[in-house]
Design an enzyme around this catalytic site. Structure first.
Site, mmCIF file in Angstrom:
data_model
loop_
_atom_site.group_PDB
_atom_site.id
_atom_site.type_symbol
_atom_site.label_atom_id
_atom_site.label_comp_id
_atom_site.label_asym_id
_atom_site.label_seq_id
_atom_site.Cartn_x
_atom_site.Cartn_y
_atom_site.Cartn_z
ATOM 1 C CB VAL A 136 -1.193 61.156 -2.157
ATOM 2 C CG1 VAL A 136 0.311 61.851 -1.992
ATOM 3 C CG2 VAL A 136 -0.674 59.711 -2.511
ATOM 4 C CB THR A 137 -2.827 64.505 2.631
ATOM 5 O OG1 THR A 137 -2.575 63.823 3.793
ATOM 6 C CG2 THR A 137 -4.114 64.052 2.077
ATOM 7 C CB VAL A 138 2.234 66.853 2.179
ATOM 8 C CG1 VAL A 138 3.194 67.762 3.309
ATOM 9 C CG2 VAL A 138 2.908 65.552 1.595
ATOM 10 N N GLY A 174 10.507 67.555 1.287
ATOM 11 C CA GLY A 174 10.926 66.238 0.827
ATOM 12 C C GLY A 174 9.920 65.306 1.221
ATOM 13 C CB ILE A 175 6.865 65.150 3.567
ATOM 14 C CG1 ILE A 175 7.613 65.677 4.806
ATOM 15 C CG2 ILE A 175 5.858 64.189 3.790
ATOM 16 C CD1 ILE A 175 6.883 66.245 5.776
ATOM 17 C CB ALA A 176 5.352 64.973 -1.625
ATOM 18 N NE ARG A 177 14.044 62.347 -3.817
ATOM 19 C CZ ARG A 177 15.129 62.496 -3.681
ATOM 20 N NH1 ARG A 177 15.529 63.436 -2.793
ATOM 21 N NH2 ARG A 177 15.847 61.745 -3.836
ATOM 22 C CD GLU A 217 -2.063 69.594 -5.948
ATOM 23 O OE1 GLU A 217 -1.092 70.885 -6.541
ATOM 24 O OE2 GLU A 217 -2.056 69.460 -4.812
ATOM 25 C CE1 TYR A 256 1.026 61.724 -6.657
ATOM 26 C CE2 TYR A 256 -0.455 63.146 -7.768
ATOM 27 C CZ TYR A 256 -0.144 62.401 -6.661
ATOM 28 O OH TYR A 256 -0.791 62.594 -5.487
ATOM 29 C CE1 TYR A 305 -5.573 53.744 -7.779
ATOM 30 C CE2 TYR A 305 -7.308 54.026 -9.814
ATOM 31 C CZ TYR A 305 -5.938 53.980 -9.348
ATOM 32 O OH TYR A 305 -4.760 54.000 -10.057
#
Length: 432
Positions: free
Chosen positions: A108-110, A118-121, A145, A149, A432
């Site tokens: 998971v990266t932005v 709002g990309i991570a969401r 981080e 979550y 993972y």
């Protein structure tokens, strides 16, 4: 078990991102350009060095087994870096009494150039909708981080412990064993770690299946490893000649002391004798001052294997995070240590687990989980995160009640602990 590769991207997230002139799509695992762009964007997101062509070629095989999703600028050319990444696959998660399919989420990266859009969401909610739509009952991840979550319903459910030992002070007071510890080459170490993990992962709740690239990296065999020749390996062979444990480690010289610190990168065993023998090897290793290892179970017996417990610092921390999506499927997939008959009212802002559920378990540990009318009186009121926390058996409902995360009587919270908690602490021994 569901094949995540066949699951399309979530249309809700795709629509939301399209409104922001962003394209949300599956990465083409057969495309060299798409694969290289995804791997380089992932490395950048985790602050790693840009992968070499050799690393990209080596990582393609693993990437091809996973459902890789990227977010791209509208009209981006072929081979353009995604501005965000995520990948997923379905893996067996060991739970008390068996296994359940889990939607594992990783990478998971932005991009730092695309924050607050709002990309991570949409990435995370898109993964949850995809998993739920595919009929997967639980989602999971390990996190860099920990504050991100919880808003998506994930919760710390499988704690781990970091162990730091002053070897000369701690000494040794453990049992003698009939087997032997022997050095192995890195290729043998990789094979032993893989085979032992597959055996050991069914012994404790919280473990997932491993994969070749994980063991190659730990054994110092992966392309681009920073110091492969520094990795050493030993294994424990019992009196009958069977391999029951293995350990990968490195030694780092302590400046000006003619001594070294040992960092154990992975320690796995299938018997108590193997565990004791490997711990003894580490603590009695010549010229070693300190032994450090992470991702040990919180009930590791090391404090009872030494002469001076004050030489051992065992620090629990969060590691495995879970998120229930299908309450009856998840709760009925595991067994319970004590009979239980309770009605849960689960609050879930995203709706997947929302509702009231009655769980009834008998003397054999199996459970029947049925939906009840939302107006029915509930014995336990809790958010999906709290339910996800106690699911694997490693978090106390009594403690959650004290923290205001779970609303129930003292007796009911104690009954949940009696039923949900495991004899051995859950463990997730890998990232993972």
């Amino acid at each position: 078990m569901t094949d995540a590769l066949t699951v399309p991207v979530d249309p809700v997230s795709a629509g939301r991102l399209a409104a922001k002139n962003l394209v949300y799509r599956l990465v083409d695992n057969g495309s060299d350009a798409d694969t290289e762009a995804f791997l380089r964007a992932e490395a950048r997101g985790f602050l790693d060095a840009d992968p070499t062509p050799e690393q990209i070629a080596a990582d393609r095989a693993l990437l091809a087994t996973r459902r890789n999703v990227g977010v791209f600028e509208e009209n981006a050319p072929d081979g353009a870096f995604p501005v965000a990444t995520v990948n997923s696959w379905v893996t067996p998660l060991t739970v008390p009494g068996g296994e359940v399919g889990m939607w594992a989420i990783s990478a998971v990266t932005v991009s730092g150039t695309h924050r607050r859009r709002g990309i991570a969401r949409n990435l995370l909610e898109g993964e949850l909708r995809a998993a739920a739509g595919a009929g997967v009952a639980v989602a999971g991840l390990t996190v860099s981080e920990a504050t991100i979550y919880e808003r998506y319903g994930f919760a710390s459910a499988i704690p781990a412990a970091k162990v730091s030992i002053d070897a000369p002070r701690a000494g040794w007071n453990g049992p003698a064993t009939d087997g032997r510890v022997e050095y192995v080459e890195r290729e043998t170490l990789q094979k032993d770690l893989s085979a032992l993990h597959e055996q050991a992962r069914t012994q404790r709740s919280g473990q997932i299946a491993g994969w070749d690239a994980r063991w190659e990296r730990i054994a110092g065999l992966s392309v681009g490893h920073t110091a492969p020749r520094a990795v050493r390996g030993v294994r424990y062979v019992d009196a009958d000649g069977a391999v029951r444990g293995a350990m990968a480690y490195t030694l780092k010289e302590v400046a000006g002391s003619f001594r070294a610190d040992m960092e154990i990168h992975h320690l796995t065993s299938t018997t108590t004798d193997a565990l004791a023998a490997l711990w003894r090897f580490a603590l009695q290793h010549d010229l070693v001052s300190k032994v450090v290892v992470d991702l040990r179970p919180t009930d590791d017996p090391i404090t009872w294997l030494v002469t001076d417990q004050r030489g051992v610092d065992l620090t629990p921390h969060d590691h495995g995070w879970l998120r229930l999506l299908d309450v009856p499927a998840a709760l009925s997939a595991r067994t319970y240590r004590a009979p239980l008959d309770v009605v849960f009212r689960v609050e879930d802002p995203l709706g997947f687990a929302e509702g009231s559920w009655r769980l009834t378990s008998g003397a054999d540990g199996t459970a029947d989980v049925t939906r009840v009318d939302d107006g029915a009186e509930a014995d336990v009121i809790l958010g999906v995160g709290a339910l996800s926390s106690i699911y694997a058996g490693g978090v106390s409902a009594v403690r959650l009640r004290a923290a205001g995360r779970l609303h129930a009587s003292t007796e009911t919270a104690a009954a949940l602990d009696d039923a949900f908690r495991t004899a051995d602490a859950p463990l997730l021994g890998i990232w993972y």
